[in-house]
Design an enzyme around this catalytic site. Structure first.
Site, short mmCIF file in Angstrom:
data_model
loop_
_atom_site.label_atom_id
_atom_site.label_comp_id
_atom_site.label_asym_id
_atom_site.label_seq_id
_atom_site.Cartn_x
_atom_site.Cartn_y
_atom_site.Cartn_z
N LYS A 186 1.03 12.17 4.56
CA LYS A 186 1.30 11.22 5.65
C LYS A 186 1.78 9.88 5.08
O LYS A 186 2.73 9.27 5.59
CB LYS A 186 0.01 11.00 6.47
N LYS A 226 0.84 -1.20 0.00
CA LYS A 226 0.00 0.00 0.00
C LYS A 226 0.87 1.25 0.00
O LYS A 226 0.61 2.19 -0.77
CB LYS A 226 -0.93 0.01 1.22
#
Lengths: 293, 293, 293, 293
Positions: A245, A177
């Site tokens: 992030k 991911k």
């Protein structure tokens, strides 16, 4: 055979439509969210609102969490707040726990270890596909964990997504991911640099888009984001602060294992600059604002 | 109406198949190349081999050049070597000159100015699509110059390519070509960074490719290059040294106009590192070797 | 007036010589370290070895900690291990606590808040000057906190350092420490790039050093590190893994507040690459090995 | 023995004070500059103003050039303009030619080759030390070429500088000059990043300067530039556009020889951004404006 009870913590832009799909598929559903009002439409559709994160976890045959970042997940799982914390300790032995947040592989492995010690079956199961995919039930799941645990959870996963990839042991889902978001963020940043160059040289950005779409560089994400950058309408689909992030998590991983990521590092600073100078919440395509200051 | 005579200088990986398509379309063709033997198959197919670049230019109703870099082009156009130089001065008034090399927009504009002074119709007309596109006659042309001049040249262009974009005045073609190669180079470098992260963390690169191809990050160039990086077979389709040169041209342009390109700058150093440590000629997907040293 | 009792946790390359200087200055000293044997020379010189971090903290009028990174500090202060954790809760009301580790300003502020709630006077007090400065008692302290608390602690500080800077409220010391290490790391990385360029072009690195030392670019750190890079003897004075950690803390801070740090980001990846490919513990001047692979 | 005649082309911020020192040392001096009025004070002090670059070169026992960039130097040496070009062909056999511009090592070697063919003794002799050093006669010369040629030119060099380094064959001077400017540019950019971090975090930049000056990071250039950045008064001492050009030359060299320079590449884009957004001519310390937009 009765359907297993699914508990779901985190009713944000992704979580809420995922829950609606679980309800449509007939799963008994218990939900919890820090801001309870976000559960209203789900309760109307048949979900039960738990009084606390702990209570939601306790009710689960399968617990799913999707929150914004690693500290938020640690708070839900192990925090001492009676309302929002302590979910992990409430899980039943034998339950399946699936985290669809994007967090560090290290945190995924920490959860895996704690789960193994308590007889809980853990899958790291981050998603991609955006709110559109969440609504249509066409998310892509990147899964780390035991193949058998994935098979057991497949009916639940299939209610929310069309593409379910088993990528390796725990941590594999989060690792891939992070790599995927690195790739998406760099494709968008690369197009922003190309666009800044073309418009800075005095030519029409539309021409670049037109050529890009007829070329080998065309990608799904650029089809969506190129027009957004040309218009400058940055209503968040995937917020820049979350992409920033995720780039930080990817860089943290690279730096822990000593894999240099020079272009990612450069792009992260560009995203950071826009994050620092923007007051509103913007889509990550707003990285193009770096050149508009 | 007889077909116009086309002269073609530069019979490399791109130029030769482009010439074969011009012959198939019935254009009288005069060719020249530094290494004459590269013209053999074209001469067999009906082209005439000129004795010098000058002679080729003198014969042209439409001159096309495609050479490796700006110094090579300046040498062909204005160099003093009797064999390889001086082509520009030999062009007939009223001729069309089309350069399909990738060079700086500044050089394109210098040629445009010199052409205007001599009554020559100049188009900057760089291409993309690789050797495959050149062979199939499916190149994409990015064109700067007068619309009328492009229309006059369209039959010739159509013999070589399927997508012909008029992007603006002279220099527009080269500017957008540099932006496009920046984008392709960064997409490939971004995938290389993602792959280095995933494999460095101990997971299978094939899994990343599989997920990428099911995601919004999928692009034509990554469909081709991802398997190449997994196999490590870097037979050049588009050589790394040329991609490195194009990134340098893009950065030169950005630095001239004061447009910062941080990720491009980072990626260029990565390509440079691989160029410096490789003895053979490699495809630009070999940027992944940066992590294999 | 009797001297206050100083407790000291963390007897590494910096901590041990700092403690010897405290003993020389006549302070009653209690020490603790995870590996107890590192306290031997101090016990011989008159220090008392505490049985746990907690016990050391309980004995302190002034507690000093210097450990390797933020997680290590959090463990000492708030960890649940009976031996190595829980020091913070053992501090007496009215005690002074001074942390000389390099950690995030956010952690410094978290400690400051917890200290205020318990009537403890906290100073963030990171140091620079290396083992040489620690031994000579010539460290430079960068201090955040109340001026009155610094004055009260000055006799203790003066036993260990010659330059004591009061830089602002809590967090100021750590912020300026991170900025200083960013500066040192980039000066050394810049020299490494210059050296790689000169030697890569075939000229003698010694010549660059000679010119540098006669120029405006000369700096204290380069006088020390340039010869180290020429010789390739990277015995750690300040370990690369710690400089890499400090660069990461500086980048984390920049990214939290949206201040882009492009050159720092690039340099951090270079340090990361060397960290990843080195098995031994090396000085941070070994960043030059990036070009030697 | 009469003094040799020195001819000097390029009367900018550096050239003019260098010429005054040559006059003070008693050398017969012939000068030329594109803008003739810049020679007024020199003519008053005894220099002869040549009518063209060619005429200046023809009069020289020793020719010195110092112009702004490689194209300007190529124009002076080989350009066809009767006034400003063609100096090289006018040099006498046996003359010494010394170029103190900052140009590429490749251009230095091209001049060396042309000089060897004509019996001219060539030294690449770039300088550092700024206008202050030029005025005081305390420049630092970085010299590539034959040792014997340097010895012959030493009296002339000594009139202008105090530190004269023989660094290797032709090209060595320019290579080390580029490395030195890379180092200076990165030291200043590193301090700018440190300052941006400290002030962005809400603390006083003066505190950073104070600590820096007491630390191992202190350098001559930072002593000068740190106060400039704090004040924001960027009157050019060494113009940013020239430092940007030198960084570009260093990166060109690195990319030619395949030596990656990641931090230099990042810093160059930062300088580029400030160059692009500034209308006036600024000192290179103005790189700090990147964070002030």
């Amino acid at each position: 055979v009765p359907q297993p009870t699914v508990s779901f913590i985190g009713l944000g832009l992704m979580g809420r439509p995922m829950c609606h799909n679980l309800l449509k598929a007939g799963f008994p559903l218990v939900v919890w969210n820090r801001t309870a009002s976000r559960a209203d439409s789900l309760v109307s559709a048949g979900a039960r609102l738990a009084a606390s994160a702990k209570e939601a976890a306790a009710a689960a045959d399968i617990l799913i969490t999707i929150v914004s970042d690693p500290p938020a997940l640690e708070e839900v799982l192990w925090g001492s707040n009676a309302n929002s914390g302590g979910a992990f300790a409430s899980l039943k032995k034998g339950a399946t726990y699936m985290d669809s947040s994007t967090v560090s592989p290290a945190l995924a492995r920490k959860i895996a270890q704690a789960s193994a010690a308590r007889g809980i079956r853990f899958l790291d199961a981050p998603v991609t596909g955006g709110t559109w995919g969440a609504e249509k039930g066409e998310l892509l799941f990147m899964i780390g964990g035991e193949a058998a645990d994935l098979e057991a959870a497949r009916p639940v996963l299939s209610a929310m997504g069309k593409k379910i990839f088993h990528l390796g042991p725990n941590g594999a889902g989060q690792t891939i991911k992070l790599a995927m978001n690195l790739l998406l963020a760099l494709e968008v940043d690369a197009f922003a640099e190309a666009l800044a160059l073309v418009t800075g040289a005095g030519f029409a950005g539309e021409k670049l888009t037109e050529v890009m779409q007829a070329s080998m560089a065309r990608s799904g994400v650029l089809d969506v984001k190129a027009p957004v950058m040309l218009k400058g309408d940055y209503t968040p689909s995937f917020p820049l602060r979350l992409m920033h992030k995720d780039l930080s998590l990817a860089l943290d991983l690279g730096n822990q294992i000593g894999v240099p990521l020079p272009a990612t590092a450069a792009a992260r600073e560009t995203y950071s600059s826009v994050k620092g100078s923007s007051k509103e919440d913007l889509d990550y395509a707003a990285v193009f604002k770096f050149w508009k200051k």
